[in-house]
Design a protein around this motif. Sequence first.
Motif, PDB file in Angstrom:
ATOM      1  N   GLU A  40       0.820  -1.210   0.000  1.00  0.00           N
ATOM      2  CA  GLU A  40       0.000   0.000   0.000  1.00  0.00           C
ATOM      3  C   GLU A  40       0.857   1.266   0.000  1.00  0.00           C
ATOM      4  O   GLU A  40       2.052   1.202   0.279  1.00  0.00           O
ATOM      5  CB  GLU A  40      -0.870   0.029   1.261  1.00  0.00           C
ATOM      6  CG  GLU A  40      -2.065  -0.875   1.200  1.00  0.00           C
ATOM      7  CD  GLU A  40      -2.917  -0.680   2.444  1.00  0.00           C
ATOM      8  OE1 GLU A  40      -4.018  -0.162   2.306  1.00  0.00           O
ATOM      9  OE2 GLU A  40      -2.452  -1.048   3.520  1.00  0.00           O
ATOM     10  N   HIS A 217       1.993  -0.338  -8.780  1.00  0.00           N
ATOM     11  CA  HIS A 217       0.675  -0.570  -8.189  1.00  0.00           C
ATOM     12  C   HIS A 217      -0.254  -1.259  -9.172  1.00  0.00           C
ATOM     13  O   HIS A 217      -1.389  -1.544  -8.867  1.00  0.00           O
ATOM     14  CB  HIS A 217       0.061   0.754  -7.728  1.00  0.00           C
ATOM     15  CG  HIS A 217       0.737   1.292  -6.504  1.00  0.00           C
ATOM     16  ND1 HIS A 217       0.715   0.614  -5.317  1.00  0.00           N
ATOM     17  CD2 HIS A 217       1.464   2.391  -6.293  1.00  0.00           C
ATOM     18  CE1 HIS A 217       1.399   1.303  -4.409  1.00  0.00           C
ATOM     19  NE2 HIS A 217       1.872   2.377  -4.981  1.00  0.00           N
ATOM     20  N   LEU A 219      -0.931  -4.396 -10.444  1.00  0.00           N
ATOM     21  CA  LEU A 219      -0.535  -5.742 -10.037  1.00  0.00           C
ATOM     22  C   LEU A 219      -0.428  -6.705 -11.210  1.00  0.00           C
ATOM     23  O   LEU A 219       0.364  -7.623 -11.193  1.00  0.00           O
ATOM     24  CB  LEU A 219      -1.512  -6.260  -8.989  1.00  0.00           C
ATOM     25  CG  LEU A 219      -1.588  -5.348  -7.765  1.00  0.00           C
ATOM     26  CD1 LEU A 219      -2.602  -5.869  -6.776  1.00  0.00           C
ATOM     27  CD2 LEU A 219      -0.231  -5.224  -7.098  1.00  0.00           C
ATOM     28  N   VAL A 248      -3.885 -11.679  -8.779  1.00  0.00           N
ATOM     29  CA  VAL A 248      -4.003 -10.279  -8.386  1.00  0.00           C
ATOM     30  C   VAL A 248      -4.825 -10.174  -7.116  1.00  0.00           C
ATOM     31  O   VAL A 248      -4.511  -9.433  -6.188  1.00  0.00           O
ATOM     32  CB  VAL A 248      -4.676  -9.466  -9.512  1.00  0.00           C
ATOM     33  CG1 VAL A 248      -5.082  -8.093  -9.003  1.00  0.00           C
ATOM     34  CG2 VAL A 248      -3.747  -9.339 -10.699  1.00  0.00           C
ATOM     35  N   ARG A 249      -5.871 -10.976  -7.073  1.00  0.00           N
ATOM     36  CA  ARG A 249      -6.769 -10.914  -5.945  1.00  0.00           C
ATOM     37  C   ARG A 249      -6.090 -11.279  -4.633  1.00  0.00           C
ATOM     38  O   ARG A 249      -6.250 -10.613  -3.610  1.00  0.00           O
ATOM     39  CB  ARG A 249      -7.904 -11.888  -6.204  1.00  0.00           C
ATOM     40  CG  ARG A 249      -9.123 -11.374  -5.534  1.00  0.00           C
ATOM     41  CD  ARG A 249     -10.289 -11.999  -6.015  1.00  0.00           C
ATOM     42  NE  ARG A 249     -11.089 -12.232  -4.824  1.00  0.00           N
ATOM     43  CZ  ARG A 249     -12.297 -12.688  -4.886  1.00  0.00           C
ATOM     44  NH1 ARG A 249     -12.804 -12.963  -6.056  1.00  0.00           N
ATOM     45  NH2 ARG A 249     -12.964 -12.867  -3.794  1.00  0.00           N
ATOM     46  N   THR A 252      -3.669  -8.549  -3.556  1.00  0.00           N
ATOM     47  CA  THR A 252      -4.406  -7.430  -2.979  1.00  0.00           C
ATOM     48  C   THR A 252      -4.785  -7.718  -1.546  1.00  0.00           C
ATOM     49  O   THR A 252      -4.651  -6.868  -0.663  1.00  0.00           O
ATOM     50  CB  THR A 252      -5.707  -7.183  -3.774  1.00  0.00           C
ATOM     51  OG1 THR A 252      -5.403  -7.215  -5.155  1.00  0.00           O
ATOM     52  CG2 THR A 252      -6.299  -5.849  -3.412  1.00  0.00           C
ATOM     53  N   LYS A 253      -5.227  -8.929  -1.323  1.00  0.00           N
ATOM     54  CA  LYS A 253      -5.654  -9.294   0.021  1.00  0.00           C
ATOM     55  C   LYS A 253      -4.496  -9.195   1.004  1.00  0.00           C
ATOM     56  O   LYS A 253      -4.631  -8.666   2.097  1.00  0.00           O
ATOM     57  CB  LYS A 253      -6.230 -10.715   0.002  1.00  0.00           C
ATOM     58  CG  LYS A 253      -7.324 -10.904   1.026  1.00  0.00           C
ATOM     59  CD  LYS A 253      -8.001 -12.234   0.866  1.00  0.00           C
ATOM     60  CE  LYS A 253      -7.385 -13.250   1.806  1.00  0.00           C
ATOM     61  NZ  LYS A 253      -7.823 -14.628   1.516  1.00  0.00           N
ATOM     62  N   MET A 255      -1.859  -7.374   0.668  1.00  0.00           N
ATOM     63  CA  MET A 255      -1.426  -5.983   0.790  1.00  0.00           C
ATOM     64  C   MET A 255      -2.220  -5.210   1.820  1.00  0.00           C
ATOM     65  O   MET A 255      -1.673  -4.478   2.636  1.00  0.00           O
ATOM     66  CB  MET A 255      -1.601  -5.260  -0.556  1.00  0.00           C
ATOM     67  CG  MET A 255      -0.404  -5.313  -1.453  1.00  0.00           C
ATOM     68  SD  MET A 255      -0.825  -4.640  -3.062  1.00  0.00           S
ATOM     69  CE  MET A 255      -1.199  -2.961  -2.692  1.00  0.00           C
ATOM     70  N   ASP A 462      -2.174   3.089  -4.549  1.00  0.00           N
ATOM     71  CA  ASP A 462      -2.355   1.635  -4.476  1.00  0.00           C
ATOM     72  C   ASP A 462      -3.792   1.211  -4.746  1.00  0.00           C
ATOM     73  O   ASP A 462      -4.699   2.034  -4.755  1.00  0.00           O
ATOM     74  CB  ASP A 462      -1.853   1.102  -3.122  1.00  0.00           C
ATOM     75  CG  ASP A 462      -2.738   1.539  -1.971  1.00  0.00           C
ATOM     76  OD1 ASP A 462      -3.949   1.297  -2.019  1.00  0.00           O
ATOM     77  OD2 ASP A 462      -2.205   2.136  -1.013  1.00  0.00           O
ATOM     78  N   VAL A 463      -3.988  -0.094  -4.948  1.00  0.00           N
ATOM     79  CA  VAL A 463      -5.302  -0.582  -5.364  1.00  0.00           C
ATOM     80  C   VAL A 463      -6.419  -0.182  -4.413  1.00  0.00           C
ATOM     81  O   VAL A 463      -7.502   0.198  -4.846  1.00  0.00           O
ATOM     82  CB  VAL A 463      -5.338  -2.110  -5.549  1.00  0.00           C
ATOM     83  CG1 VAL A 463      -4.922  -2.464  -6.944  1.00  0.00           C
ATOM     84  CG2 VAL A 463      -4.521  -2.809  -4.504  1.00  0.00           C
ATOM     85  N   GLY A 464      -6.140  -0.288  -3.123  1.00  0.00           N
ATOM     86  CA  GLY A 464      -7.181   0.040  -2.156  1.00  0.00           C
ATOM     87  C   GLY A 464      -7.534   1.510  -2.233  1.00  0.00           C
ATOM     88  O   GLY A 464      -8.698   1.903  -2.317  1.00  0.00           O
TER      89      GLY A 464
END
Lengths: 531, 363
Positions: A40, A217, A219, A248-249, A252-253, A255, A462-464
């Motif tokens: 992140e 970022h 992914l 990717v999923r 993300t989790k 991260m 970042d993704v979030g």
Amino acid sequence: MAESPLLEFKNVSKSFYGNNVLNGISFTLNHGEILGLVGENGAGKSTLMRILFGMNVIKETGGYEGEILVDGNLVKFDNPSEALKAGIGMVHQEFSLIPGFTAVENIVLNREPQRKSIISEVFGPRLNTLDRKKMDEISQKSIGTLGVNINKDMLISNMPVGHKQFTEIARELTKKNIKILILDEPTAVLTEKEADTLLKSIKEMAKRGISVIFITHRLQEILSVCDKVLVMRDGVIVRETPADKTTVREITKWMVGREISGISAENNESKIQNKKEIKKIMSVQNLWVDMPGETVRDVTLDIFEGEILGIGGLAGQGKLGIPNGIMGLYEAGGKVFLNEKEISLNNPRLCLDSRLAFVSEDRRGVGLLLDESLEWNITFPAMQIQNKYLKMLLGGFIKWRDEEAIKEVTEKYIKELSIKCTGSQQKAKELSGGNQQKVCLAKAFALEPKVLFVSEPTRGIDVGAKKLVLDALKKFNKESGVTVIMISSELEELRAVCDRIAIVSGGKISGVLPAYTDSEEFGHLMVSNVV
Amino acid sequence: MGKTIIKTDLIDDNNSFMGTVKSAVKSFGLPRLIISLFLLLMFILAPFVGANFFTQLSNTLNRFSWNAVLVLAMVPMIHSGCGLNFGLPLGIIAGLLGATLSIELGFTGATTFWMAILLATPFAVLFGTLYGFLLNKIKGGEMMIATYVGFSAVSLMCMMWLLLPYHSPNMVWGYAGTGLRTTISLDGYFNQALSGFLRINIGHLSIPTGALLFFGILALGIWAFLHTKTGTAMTAVGSNAKFARACGVNIDRVRALSVIMSTWLGAVGILVYEQGFGFIQLYNAPFNMALPAVSAILIGGATVNKASITNVIIGTFLFQGIVTMTPTVINSMIHMDMSEVIRVIVSNGMIIYALTRKSEVSK
Ligand SMILES: Nc1ncnc2c1ncn2[C@@H]1O[C@H](COP(=O)(O)OP(=O)(O)OP(=O)(O)O)[C@@H](O)[C@H]1O
Ligand SMILES: [Mg+2]
């Protein structure tokens, strides 16, 4: 005995003024390996790489703990040139090019091919003349391998961000003894296509035995080029995994420590079609903008009240020139009407007074007061333009800064955009790249504009946080009825957020389509009249 | 697992303690710490070599009160990013014009001081405007141009002091009847106009209350200004001009304003200096004022584009303290009258030190 890895981090920690940002980082990197580093905003990725590269900030803020080994030997670089000597190259998240030099000069800086002359034979190599032709050749070749079209004789200060990025990468590519190349978010300002070119050259480098540490970022990029992925969270490595064994999923989790739904690609059934009466809020006619590297030739475009309009296109085609020209930051001509009233160009103040706002893509140059606090950064424009956050004393004769109001609104945005910082007084330069980007957005939100231009709003986020930022934009658009014009190199992002998307190619609009149109059609428009 | 956590906690504590010490030293600055300790040493040594401590302290305070406003004149231009005001002589000339005109017009006593400020103001504004216009043309090379401007202005005025039609017998050369003298005594005019006001005398200690108060008021004014909208804009222009422009600030106007403010403060500064010193010094004298002021603010911890009132106070005190104390102490130690030589060596040494520091902190 096993060969020692090229690079090894052993229990590396770092704190800034008592604020721990890295805790016991250990990992290894082998020859020819591509390591993806994700996490992140503010997780500590750039800091980790700055340690490896011997950047001065690290030393000035008290150094680091732990050990770094290159080829099995303990190293501690006091400055970047030592790191360079040891074969480490770095492309920074924020550019480190010399603005007053051309692309060529930057690329071969300090390693200029030289020609001997009679004078230098006598007085030594310091008086060698530069071999300009060779310099051009080297640079041209390395720009060529990147597959982009950059004017090598253009001054860096005149370049759009995308080109700066390529120049910087080209510079690293020409270094001969390089063993480890660090790339800190090199693709953040690139379109998918350009990023692909870059990824290809990264793979080729790895084949030649160069090891790469790649921060991004996006992914998907990690999965497509990396051998190994390191996931960081709050200064520790939470997961290390081969890239072909994850998704990717999953990344993300790790991260963010929880599931995240993708950016809602829910089709915002175009508002434009639903509304009976649509009002033109802005009309751009025959706009030209003289922005080096992003020239706008002839743009005519209508913008409707309350919509989110996306502007996409390849780097260098002029998409960035449009907002920069309208907002008066670069010389422009043509006509721009706001609510049927013509606004004169080349005058930033007038635009701001008519409640237009702009989040620039050049966040270090135009976007931030790096040496000042977050409070100042966020409230300054609104204070200067709309007399907000001021106490009027003596009947308005004295306009006194209202520190309380400033603190309050800054804290509000810190919370709303979850800006990671130690407090509203922290200096902007001490934030991580993604968090600086959020500050730029907050600054524009504080202006409460009627029309908001945002250039690359999710650059380095970042993704979030991306979801957060895009949702904030959407919310801002819906609740305050702000018209948003969003310029981005990521088509998917535009499709997720916008109502309509205009594609710029060759300095002209090659088409405006509803956001739910197929990506392929946008792709065609992007290359329709490329110059 | 539990163990490791405890361990990190300890390291944390350790870190933050060392961190606080380090950052305290850092925020005050190692060089400044050394200079302060040296000054302290001088004060401690003074009684042992036969110099009265309180007399020395009074001397330092006195010199502080003469010079502080000239150092304050650096602040506005630093804030707007125009750099160190090597063009201070321009403001000083405005002040000198004010002082001489005030005497020429026949004012006497402390009134001359206030009239001098009043009369100097239009000159300061005029010079500042022209100077600001010039500096806006050459953004980036301000400090070099400022130096040239200072030099040319002083040279030009060397002629003007001779040619201007002054008549007051207290100021012109006795034998010729025209042309101003190099040094003009202020007895009967504004000698001690401020310093004498509410002066506190306790034994050997003498505090120039009025002059300190006057500096305090001006400093408060600048501090307050920097808290206003325009003051905020000024700081932002110095911090990042592109940012300020994109926020609709008229950079050139803000910079010009800062130059006018600095020039006016320079004019007032020289008048404050003269009322303490007791003489007006014309011709080449303005040359000698800029460098000490620049050095003082740098020693006070200012950088090329950041300066605070605290920097002014600390810097002036340290600079003037060293310059007054060192010669006295060393002189008494070697029993030979070399104070003037030592003073010149020390003050130029400080200037050189300060100027080398400048490059260290610039971005
Ligand atoms: N010079 C500095 N002084 C104080 N704190 C700093 C400094 N540089 C970085 N930090 C802090 O260290 C943390 C990690 O920052 P870093 O730049 O490494 O993040 P990052 O992982 O690269 O994030 P991003 O994805 O946003 O670029 C952040 O909380 C940041 O505020
Ligand atoms: Mg970063």
